[in-house]
Scaffold this active site. Structure first.
Site, PDB file in Angstrom:
ATOM      1  N   GLY A  22      89.885  -0.946 -10.013  1.00  7.41           N
ATOM      2  CA  GLY A  22      88.556  -1.358 -10.563  1.00  7.41           C
ATOM      3  C   GLY A  22      88.170  -0.534 -11.943  1.00  7.41           C
ATOM      4  CB  ALA A  23      90.273   0.981 -14.262  1.00  9.21           C
ATOM      5  CG  ASN A  24      87.083  -4.573 -14.903  1.00 10.96           C
ATOM      6  OD1 ASN A  24      87.096  -4.090 -13.813  1.00 10.96           O
ATOM      7  ND2 ASN A  24      85.937  -5.195 -15.644  1.00 10.96           N
ATOM      8  CB  THR A  25      83.058  -2.299 -15.265  1.00 12.42           C
ATOM      9  OG1 THR A  25      81.749  -2.182 -15.519  1.00 12.42           O
ATOM     10  CG2 THR A  25      83.185  -2.478 -13.777  1.00 12.42           C
ATOM     11  N   GLY A  26      82.180   0.478 -14.999  1.00  9.77           N
ATOM     12  CA  GLY A  26      81.769   1.476 -14.563  1.00  9.77           C
ATOM     13  C   GLY A  26      82.475   2.845 -14.079  1.00  9.77           C
ATOM     14  N   GLY A  28      85.304   3.312 -12.526  1.00 12.54           N
ATOM     15  CA  GLY A  28      86.775   3.420 -12.721  1.00 12.54           C
ATOM     16  C   GLY A  28      87.107   3.391 -14.247  1.00 12.54           C
ATOM     17  CB  SER A 146      80.061   5.569  -0.659  1.00  8.71           C
ATOM     18  OG  SER A 146      78.645   5.562  -0.705  1.00  8.71           O
ATOM     19  CE1 TYR A 172      79.844   0.481  -0.360  1.00  9.25           C
ATOM     20  CE2 TYR A 172      78.153   1.746   0.511  1.00  9.25           C
ATOM     21  CZ  TYR A 172      79.282   1.570  -0.475  1.00  9.25           C
ATOM     22  OH  TYR A 172      79.465   2.381  -1.437  1.00  9.25           O
TER      23      TYR A 172
END
Length: 315
Positions: A22-26, A28, A146, A172
């Site tokens: 998940g490293a393309n945004t936020g 990550g 979280s 969640y």
């Protein structure tokens, strides 16, 4: 006064190989960017390779992209096989990707979306890549949880996929609790190997796209309050980066923001909920996760405690 750990405290990462999901945004993106800036060879493991390529182009250093869809075990296996063909070692596996408060959905394998993505996908990926890490001194599996692991959270073994009823927050919370239980049981099994360790982290309340699926009554208040109650993705990534790179980190530890209620602030050692430390539930979840994913880890069950003896309140 507590130490204010930042990326300036990160050791040189040259020679290390990091895989970040998940490293393309936020979070990550910020995690991968900092690792690359400090010399690591970083693989962005992402569902959308086009967006992954755009993210890589904004980073400095040795950054490549790997397709990975955590909602599909076939994709997880394909990604793991590709990484195994490309890499001869992995120093850091950062299990960062996740979804939050999604409407009732199932993954391609029939799992509830949040549990399937946040826990089972990462469980399978870790098991398929772990033998590239076991020979590497100082290697770490860092899984992002979280504070939501405390909210309406339990492992619902009687209805794991929420087929009878569905709660966005409950599902969640279950997935984030599972992330911690996976980390602690993984560390218990790794403890006898003496090389790889498992560590967990959480970002506090960070301003990212993760809350886009929040129920409608919450979205507008969150938008108004965000500047006051959240921190930037770069700050939110610091607990993960500390867990991944601080030489003082021990297996089985958990890092989060050091401010009030762990919402914001510089990263420090924190503790998770009492139920997250229950070994019997950890082991039951592990066995069930192996059955659901069909992935067997190359390490045996251990009865050794996964937790370091040091107090979990030090910085």
């Amino acid at each position: 006064m507590r130490e204010k750990w930042t990326t300036a405290n990160m050791p040189d990462q040259r020679g290390r190989v990091a895989v970040v999901t998940g490293a393309n945004t936020g979070l990550g993106y910020e995690t991968a960017k900092a690792l690359a800036e400090h010399g690591a060879s970083v693989v962005l493991a992402v569902r959308d390779v086009h967006k992954g390529g755009q993210a890589a182009a904004r980073m400095t250093g040795d950054v490549t992209v790997q397709a990975l869809d955590l909602t599909s075990l076939d994709s997880v296996r394909t990604a793991a096989a590709s990484l195994r063909s490309r890499l001869d070692r992995i120093d850091l596996l950062i299990n960062n990707a996740g979804v939050m408060y999604t409407p009732k959905q199932i993954t391609q394998d029939g799992f509830e979306m949040q549990f399937g993505t946040n826990h089972l996908g990462h469980f399978a990926l870790t098991g398929l890549l772990l033998d590239l890490m076991l020979p590497v001194p100082g290697s770490r599996v860092v899984t992002v949880s979280s504070t939501g692991h405390r909210i309406r959270a339990a492992i619902h073994f009687d209805d794991l996929q929420w087929e009878r009823s569905y709660s966005r927050a409950g599902a969640y919370g279950q997935s984030k609790l599972a992330n911690l239980m996976f980390t602690y049981e993984l560390q218990r099994r790794l403890a006898t190997h003496g090389t790889t360790v498992a560590v967990a982290a959480h970002p506090g309340l960070s301003s990212t796209e993760l809350t886009r699926n929040s129920p409608a009554p919450l979205r507008l208040p969150l938008t108004w309050l965000a500047p006051l109650i959240t921190q930037t993705p770069a700050m939110g990534a610091l607990p993960t980066l500390r867990a991944a790179t601080d030489p003082a980190v021990l297996g089985g530890q958990y890092y989060g923001p050091g401010g009030r209620n762990e919402v914001k602030g510089h990263p420090r050692l924190v503790t998770s909920s009492p139920q997250s430390y229950e070994a019997a539930i950890q082991q039951r979840l592990w066995a069930l996760s192996e059955d659901l994913t069909g992935v067997q880890f190359p390490i045996a069950e251990s009865h050794q405690s996964p937790f370091p003896s040091e107090s979990a309140t030090t910085t």
